[in-house]
Scaffold this active site. Structure first.
Site, PDB file in Angstrom:
ATOM      1  N   GLU A 283      14.905  50.874  29.514  1.00  0.00           N
ATOM      2  CA  GLU A 283      14.017  50.790  28.348  1.00  0.00           C
ATOM      3  C   GLU A 283      14.576  51.657  27.238  1.00  0.00           C
ATOM      4  OE1 GLU A 283      10.092  52.436  29.171  1.00  0.00           O
ATOM      5  OE2 GLU A 283      10.952  53.910  30.548  1.00  0.00           O
TER       6      GLU A 283
ATOM      7  N   TYR B 201       0.177  62.066  28.635  1.00  0.00           N
ATOM      8  CA  TYR B 201      -0.280  61.812  27.273  1.00  0.00           C
ATOM      9  C   TYR B 201      -0.461  60.327  27.023  1.00  0.00           C
ATOM     10  CZ  TYR B 201       4.379  60.264  25.705  1.00  0.00           C
ATOM     11  OH  TYR B 201       5.556  59.565  25.529  1.00  0.00           O
TER      12      TYR B 201
ATOM     13  N   LYS C  80       3.253  58.544  32.442  1.00  0.00           N
ATOM     14  CA  LYS C  80       3.483  58.934  31.046  1.00  0.00           C
ATOM     15  C   LYS C  80       3.372  60.459  30.898  1.00  0.00           C
ATOM     16  CE  LYS C  80       2.470  57.137  26.411  1.00  0.00           C
ATOM     17  NZ  LYS C  80       3.854  56.954  26.021  1.00  0.00           N
TER      18      LYS C  80
HETATM   19  N1  PDD Z   1       5.954  55.879  23.706  1.00  0.00           N
HETATM   20  N2  PDD Z   1       8.620  53.386  27.234  1.00  0.00           N
HETATM   21  C1  PDD Z   1       8.573  54.697  26.958  1.00  0.00           C
HETATM   22  C2  PDD Z   1       9.550  55.603  27.621  1.00  0.00           C
HETATM   23  C3  PDD Z   1       7.613  55.196  26.048  1.00  0.00           C
HETATM   24  O1  PDD Z   1       7.564  56.509  25.780  1.00  0.00           O
HETATM   25  C4  PDD Z   1       6.710  54.296  25.421  1.00  0.00           C
HETATM   26  C5  PDD Z   1       5.646  54.764  24.477  1.00  0.00           C
HETATM   27  C6  PDD Z   1       6.804  52.919  25.743  1.00  0.00           C
HETATM   28  C7  PDD Z   1       5.866  51.892  25.150  1.00  0.00           C
HETATM   29  O2  PDD Z   1       4.580  51.995  25.678  1.00  0.00           O
HETATM   30  P1  PDD Z   1       3.300  51.600  24.816  1.00  0.00           P
HETATM   31  O3  PDD Z   1       3.503  50.195  24.399  1.00  0.00           O
HETATM   32  O4  PDD Z   1       2.184  51.778  25.729  1.00  0.00           O
HETATM   33  O5  PDD Z   1       3.267  52.537  23.619  1.00  0.00           O
HETATM   34  C8  PDD Z   1       7.756  52.512  26.665  1.00  0.00           C
HETATM   35  C9  PDD Z   1       4.960  56.435  22.815  1.00  0.00           C
HETATM   36  C10 PDD Z   1       4.566  55.526  21.706  1.00  0.00           C
HETATM   37  C11 PDD Z   1       5.426  57.801  22.350  1.00  0.00           C
HETATM   38  O6  PDD Z   1       5.931  58.516  23.192  1.00  0.00           O
HETATM   39  O7  PDD Z   1       5.267  58.137  21.176  1.00  0.00           O
END
Ligand code: PDD
Length: 284
Positions: free
Chosen positions: A179, A32, A147
């Site tokens: 993270e 996603y 992701k």
């Molecule tokens: N989440 N780390 C994890 C585990 C994440 O699920 C996300 C993003 C990030 C940050 O990535 P980015 O800057 O590309 O959004 C880091 C999204 C926003 C979500 O699951 O809703």
């Protein structure tokens, strides 16, 4: 009622269906992206689509829409749902096939679903107040760089942390922070050094992280990409997280221990402003 996208069609959300055999549903066999919408336009769209391609590639899955069609579809959802500020969620699964650990044949079409979520991103209470996070062991599978929708562990940990009065969790492996549940993690030392874990299979390669690091470098701020420990995090002057929906949000306590003076730090505030300003300039 929202209009959503399912396999090439725009449908009312209560009329949209996918198969009970969908591998996203049965195996978490799906990836996603979440793209922010600001002023009715898309933030960091190309970067999100590049990461989507990478995630699919890592899982031997095909991308059955080209970037132009994906862009047109995102824009169509923004228009049809009249979204000024919020996010677009896009999910691609390996499609529907009778339950089998073995992947179905390459001819099985993927399932492509997208929908909008209207919400304030810039002016949010959490950005002002800052987040309280609890630390938990990072027990996710070890390909957090992909992701995938396999988010149960993070979802469970965040929900338990919420019950315990915190806003989110930071995950740690071998005493080192990886993270957040859905964001990348950073600390700022009393020397003004910004520290964040380097890219590897341990963390998602955040789009917000990638852009923010380039702005940090442009500003000539001190940046080190290295793993930092739980002790370092608790002793930091500031801490913050980044994600597509949070942008930059301060972390004001870890496991109930205040970070710095227990308020959102000045570096965090400055970086949030820089990130938002730069992103607003590059919307499409
Ligand atoms: N989440 N780390 C994890 C585990 C994440 O699920 C996300 C993003 C990030 C940050 O990535 P980015 O800057 O590309 O959004 C880091 C999204 C926003 C979500 O699951 O809703």
């Amino acid at each position: 009622m929202r209009t959503v996208f399912v396999n090439g069609e725009y449908l009312k959300e209560n009329e949209a269906n996918i198969s009970i055999f969908d591998r996203g549903f049965l195996f978490g066999d799906a990836v996603y992206e979440v793209t922010a919408v600001l002023g009715g336009k898309l933030a960091e769209f190309d970067n999100h689509m590049n990461r989507l391609k990478r995630s699919l590639g890592e899982l031997d899955m095909a991308l059955e829409m080209d970037k132009d069609s994906l862009l047109a579809m995102h824009r169509e959802l923004v228009v049809r749902n009249n979204i000024e500020e919020g996010a677009i969620y896009l999910q691609i699964s390996r499609g529907a096939a009778d339950r089998d650990f073995l992947f179905p044949s390459d001819e099985t079409p993927t399932t492509i679903v997208a929908f909008t979520q209207e919400k304030s991103l810039i002016d949010t209470p959490l950005a002002k107040r800052g987040m309280k996070v609890n630390l938990v062991e990072d027990l996710r599978w070890q390909r957090s760089d992909i992701k995938t929708v396999q988010l149960l562990y993070s979802s469970l940990m965040k929900s338990r942390a919420h019950k315990a009065g915190a806003d989110d969790v930071w995950l740690a492996r071998d005493g080192m922070v990886t993270e957040g549940s859905s964001n990348n993690a950073y600390i700022v030392t009393y020397d003004g050094e910004i520290i964040t874990r380097p890219l590897s299979t341990d963390i998602l390669h955040g789009i917000t992280r990638q852009s923010l690091l380039s702005y940090i470098q442009k500003e000539g701020l001190k940046l080190t990409e290295r793993a930092f420990s739980i002790e370092e995090a608790k002793a930091a002057k500031e801490a913050f997280v980044t994600s597509a929906s949070a942008f930059v949000i301060g972390v004001i306590s870890i496991d109930g221990e205040a970070i710095g003076d227990g308020k959102v730090g000045s570096m965090t505030k400055a970086l949030r402003e820089i990130y938002i300003n730069e992103t607003l300039k590059a919307l499409i």
